[in-house]
Design an enzyme around this catalytic site. Structure first.
Site, PDB file in Angstrom:
ATOM      1  N   ASP A  96      23.377  70.164  14.531  1.00  0.00           N
ATOM      2  CA  ASP A  96      23.651  68.821  14.039  1.00  0.00           C
ATOM      3  C   ASP A  96      22.352  68.038  14.178  1.00  0.00           C
ATOM      4  OD1 ASP A  96      25.064  66.398  13.379  1.00  0.00           O
ATOM      5  OD2 ASP A  96      26.855  67.340  14.199  1.00  0.00           O
ATOM      6  N   ASP A 197      23.511  64.138  10.201  1.00  0.00           N
ATOM      7  CA  ASP A 197      24.375  63.012  10.522  1.00  0.00           C
ATOM      8  C   ASP A 197      24.006  61.768   9.696  1.00  0.00           C
ATOM      9  OD1 ASP A 197      26.456  62.093  12.438  1.00  0.00           O
ATOM     10  OD2 ASP A 197      24.897  60.698  13.096  1.00  0.00           O
ATOM     11  N   GLU A 249      25.964  64.446   5.921  1.00  0.00           N
ATOM     12  CA  GLU A 249      27.115  63.550   5.949  1.00  0.00           C
ATOM     13  C   GLU A 249      26.693  62.265   5.270  1.00  0.00           C
ATOM     14  OE1 GLU A 249      30.024  61.420   9.212  1.00  0.00           O
ATOM     15  OE2 GLU A 249      27.857  61.354   9.445  1.00  0.00           O
ATOM     16  N   HIS A 318      35.400  66.252  13.676  1.00  0.00           N
ATOM     17  CA  HIS A 318      35.531  65.610  14.989  1.00  0.00           C
ATOM     18  C   HIS A 318      35.701  64.097  14.888  1.00  0.00           C
ATOM     19  CE1 HIS A 318      31.485  65.047  13.710  1.00  0.00           C
ATOM     20  NE2 HIS A 318      31.262  64.192  14.677  1.00  0.00           N
ATOM     21  N   ASP A 319      35.661  63.542  13.689  1.00  0.00           N
ATOM     22  CA  ASP A 319      35.827  62.094  13.510  1.00  0.00           C
ATOM     23  C   ASP A 319      37.190  61.727  12.915  1.00  0.00           C
ATOM     24  OD1 ASP A 319      33.245  61.494  14.378  1.00  0.00           O
ATOM     25  OD2 ASP A 319      32.404  61.571  12.360  1.00  0.00           O
TER      26      ASP A 319
END
Ligand code: ISL
Ligand code: CA
Length: 536
Positions: A96, A197, A249, A318-319
Site C-alpha cells: 500500500d 492510497d 484509489e 477495509h473502509d
C-alpha cells in the site's frame, strides 16, 4: 505482461489476518503461515494494507518511516521471507503506497517544523488568515476542519485526513524524488507493485477557500488536478524500470476521470478503484445510509463496465461495511454470499477480494461505542455529540457505517478468538465465529468458501469470463443479467438480488447455480445466481 488481467487479487488487513505470537495483533509471520489458504483459493497477488512503521493513528495509513516494517508486524527479514514464500506459490506481493500524507511522527515532518531545515517545504504550511482565522474553509475526510496549528513553526499545516496525517507538498520537487526512492527501495525487494492510497488528491492547485459543500468543502482545489497526472506520469517511469503494477484509489471519480488516470495511453496507473457503486446506498455522505436499491447499483455497474475497458472490481475493503448485510441478505446468508461472489468474479476486470469475504464474514456484533477503534468513527462521533445527537442515534449511524465492521479478526476456526490469536485480540472477534469460519467451510463442498474456490477456477478456465466483452441483458428492480462473450464462447450470468423468486427469459446450458438443480427453466429462487452457456 499484463498478468493482473488474469489474476484474482486478495487484500490483507495485516492487523486482523493472523497473529503468530499471541500479542493479539496480526503480523507478517502470521501471513506466511496462511499462504497455503490463499494459494488454494487461486490468488495471483496479495495487497497488504500498510505494514510500514507507524504510530497507528489510522492503523498504518499514517506512515512514520517508509523503509521500515512496523515492529508489531515483524521485521524486514519477515517481509523478505513473505515475498519469497509467496513467490514460490506463484503469488505476487503488492504494498500500500500512502503518499498523500505522512504521519506527523515522520522525521520529514519533525524537521519541517524548522523553517531553515531542508525539509521546510515538504508539507503544506500556511500562516492562516488575518484575525487568527484558519488558512481556508476546507473540511476534511474524517469530518471537521483540516488545519492544525504547530506552535513550534507558528504556522498551520494541512491534513485532509486525521490531525496526525500531514499532507505532503508536491510543489517541493524533493518530495517527489523521495517518493521515487521509496518506490525503488520496495521494487528492488521484489514487490510487484502498489495500491496507491487516495492518489487523485496529491496536487493542491491552490489553498484558496472552496465553494461551500455539505461535505469536503475545498475539494475542487485538489481533486484529480493536472499536477496529479504529471506526478503519476513521473512515477510511472520508475515503475516501468521494474515492470510494476499499480491500482490507485481514486475518490469521487466519474468514469471519464478514471479513464484519465488509467487509460492505457495515459501511462499513469494500471487500474482505478472507484466509489460510485459503493455510494448507491448513501445520502450525500457515507454516514447517512438509505435503503439499498439494487437497480441503482446495477445501472452504476453497467455504466462503469461500458465506459472503462478494464475495471478494478470490488465489493469490500477495509473502509467499507461487509457486503452480505449491505447488498445481500443475512437471512439468505449463504445464497446471497455466493451470489455476490458470482457478481465479483464474472464482471469484466480484475476482481479484488477482501479478507473474510471468501467465508462470508459479516459486520461486527459490538454493542457499544467504546468497542470501536477506527479514528474516522471516533471523529464522527465527536461531531455528532457536538450537535447533541443522542447516543442511541449515534450508535445507529456508526454501527452501520464504521470501518471496524470489516476490520474484526479473520475467523479461521470456531475455537477461542476464532483461531486468530492465542492472546487478547486488538479488536473483538465476532461471536458468530462458531458459525462462520474457514475450518468448517473447508470441509463443506457447499460452503461460500468452496464456491469462491470453484468460481475462481472456472474463471481461470473460461477465457470469456476473463477477457470476454460485457453485454448487459437486464437490470431491473431485482434481477441483474449480462453476457460475457469471446470468440463464440458466450456465458450468461443471471442474479436474483431478492428474497423473492423471479422468473426470467434467459436460457442456456447450466454451468453453475448456487441452488441444487440440473437444468435451468427461467425460474430463480431467492438470491439465486446462475451461470449459463449458450448451446451451440
Ligand atoms: O472511508 C472512506 C470511504 O468510505 C473514505 O472516506 C476514505 O477515507 C477514503 O476512501 C480514503 O481512504 C484511504 O485513505 C485514508 C485511510 O484512512 C483509508 O483506510 C484508506 O483506504 C487515509 O490514508
Ligand atoms: Ca502478533
Amino acid at each position: 505482461m499484463e498478468w493482473w488481467k488474469d489474476a484474482l487479487i486478495y487484500q490483507i488487513y495485516p492487523r486482523s489476518f493472523q497473529d503468530s505470537n499471541g500479542d493479539g495483533i496480526g503480523d507478517l509471520p502470521g501471513i506466511i503461515q496462511r499462504l497455503d489458504h490463499l494459494q488454494e483459493l487461486g490468488v495471483g497477488a496479495i495487497w497488504l494494507s500498510p505494514v510500514y512503521r507507524s504510530p497507528n493513528a489510522d492503523n498504518g495509513y499514517d506512515i512514520s518511516d517508509y523503509r521500515e516494517i512496523n515492529p508489531e508486524y515483524g521485521t524486514m527479514e519477515d517481509m523478505e521471507e513473505l515475498i519469497a514464500q509467496a513467490g514460490r506459490r506463484g503469488i505476487r506481493v503488492l504494498m500500500d503506497l500512502v503518499i498523500n500524507h505522512t504521519s506527523t511522527d515522520h522525521y520529514w515532518f519533525r524537521s519541517s517544523r524548522d523553517r531553515t531545515s531542508p525539509y521546510a517545504d515538504y508539507y503544506c504550511w500556511s500562516h492562516g488568515a488575518p484575525g487568527g482565522r484558519l488558512p481556508n474553509n476546507w473540511t476534511g475526510f474524517f469530518g471537521g476542519d483540516c488545519w492544525e496549528f504547530d506552535p513550534e513553526r507558528c504556522e498551520y499545516y494541512l491534513h485532509l485526513f486525521a490531525r496526525s496525517q500531514a499532507d505532503l507538498n508536491y510543489r517541493c520537487p524533493a518530495v517527489l524524488e523521495e517518493v521515487k526512492d521509496v518506490l525503488r527501495f520496495w521494487l528492488a525487494k521484489g514487490v510487484a507493485g502498489f495500491r496507491c492510497d487516495v492518489i487523485n488528491l496529491l496536487w493542491k492547485e491552490s489553498l484558496e477557500d472552496g465553494r461551500r459543500r455539505p461535505v469536503l468543502t475545498g475539494l475542487e482545489h485538489y481533486l484529480s488536478r493536472e499536477g496529479t497526472h504529471d506526478i503519476l506520469r513521473q512515477l510511472r517511469q520508475v515503475l516501468d524500470e521494474y515492470g510494476a503494477f499499480t491500482v490507485g484509489e481514486a475518490v469521487f471519480v466519474t468514469p471519464a476521470m478514471a479513464r484519465d488516470l488509467c487509460g492505457r495511453d495515459r501511462r499513469e496507473l494500471d487500474l482505478v478503484f472507484s466509489f460510485q457503486h459503493m455510494e448507491c446506498d448513501q445520502i450525500l455522505v457515507k454516514w447517512l445510509k438509505r435503503r439499498f436499491r439494487p437497480k441503482a447499483f446495477f445501472d452504476c455497474l453497467v455504466r462503469w463496465q461500458q465506459e472503462l475497458d478494464w475495471n478494478a472490481l470490488y465489493l469490500e475493503n477495509h473502509d467499507q461495511p461487509r457486503s452480505i448485510p449491505r447488498f445481500g441478505s443475512e437471512r439468505y446468508w449463504k445464497e446471497s454470499g455466493k451470489l455476490l461472489a458470482t457478481l465479483l468474479l464474472t464482471l469484466r476486470g480484475t476482481p479484488f477480494l477482501y479478507q473474510g469475504q471468501e467465508i462470508g464474514m459479516v459486520n461486527f456484533d459490538f454493542t457499544r461505542l467504546r468497542q470501536l477503534n477506527d479514528v474516522e468513527s471516533k471523529n464522527v462521533d465527536k461531531i455528532l455529540r457536538r450537535f447533541h445527537v443522542p447516543q442511541k442515534l449515534r450508535w445507529r449511524i456508526l454501527s452501520r457505517t464504521s470501518r471496524d465492521n470489516a476490520r474484526t479478526p479473520f475467523q479461521w476456526d470456531g475455537g477461542p478468538q476464532g483461531g486468530f490469536t492465542g492472546g487478547r485480540p486488538w479488536l473483538g472477534v465476532n461471536h458468530n465465529c462458531a458459525a462462520i469460519n474457514l475450518a468448517d467451510q473447508e470441509k463443506d463442498p457447499d460452503s461460500i468458501w468452496s464456491w469462491y474456490k470453484d468460481l475462481a477456477a472456472l474463471r481461470r478456465d473460461r477465457a470469456a469470463l476473463r477477457h470476454g466483452s460485457f453485454v448487459p441483458l437486464e437490470a431491473g428492480a431485482q434481477v441483474f443479467a449480462y453476457r460475457r462473450e469471446l470468440e463464440g464462447e458466450r456465458m450468461t450470468v443471471v442474479l436474483n438480488f431478492s428474497g423473492k423468486p423471479a422468473s426470467v427469459s434467459h436460457r442456456g446450458a447450466l454451468v453453475r447455480s448456487n441452488y441444487p438443480r440440473e437444468g435451468f427453466d427461467g425460474q430463480l429462487g431467492p438470491w439465486e445466481a446462475v451461470i449459463l452457456e449458450e448451446e451451440t
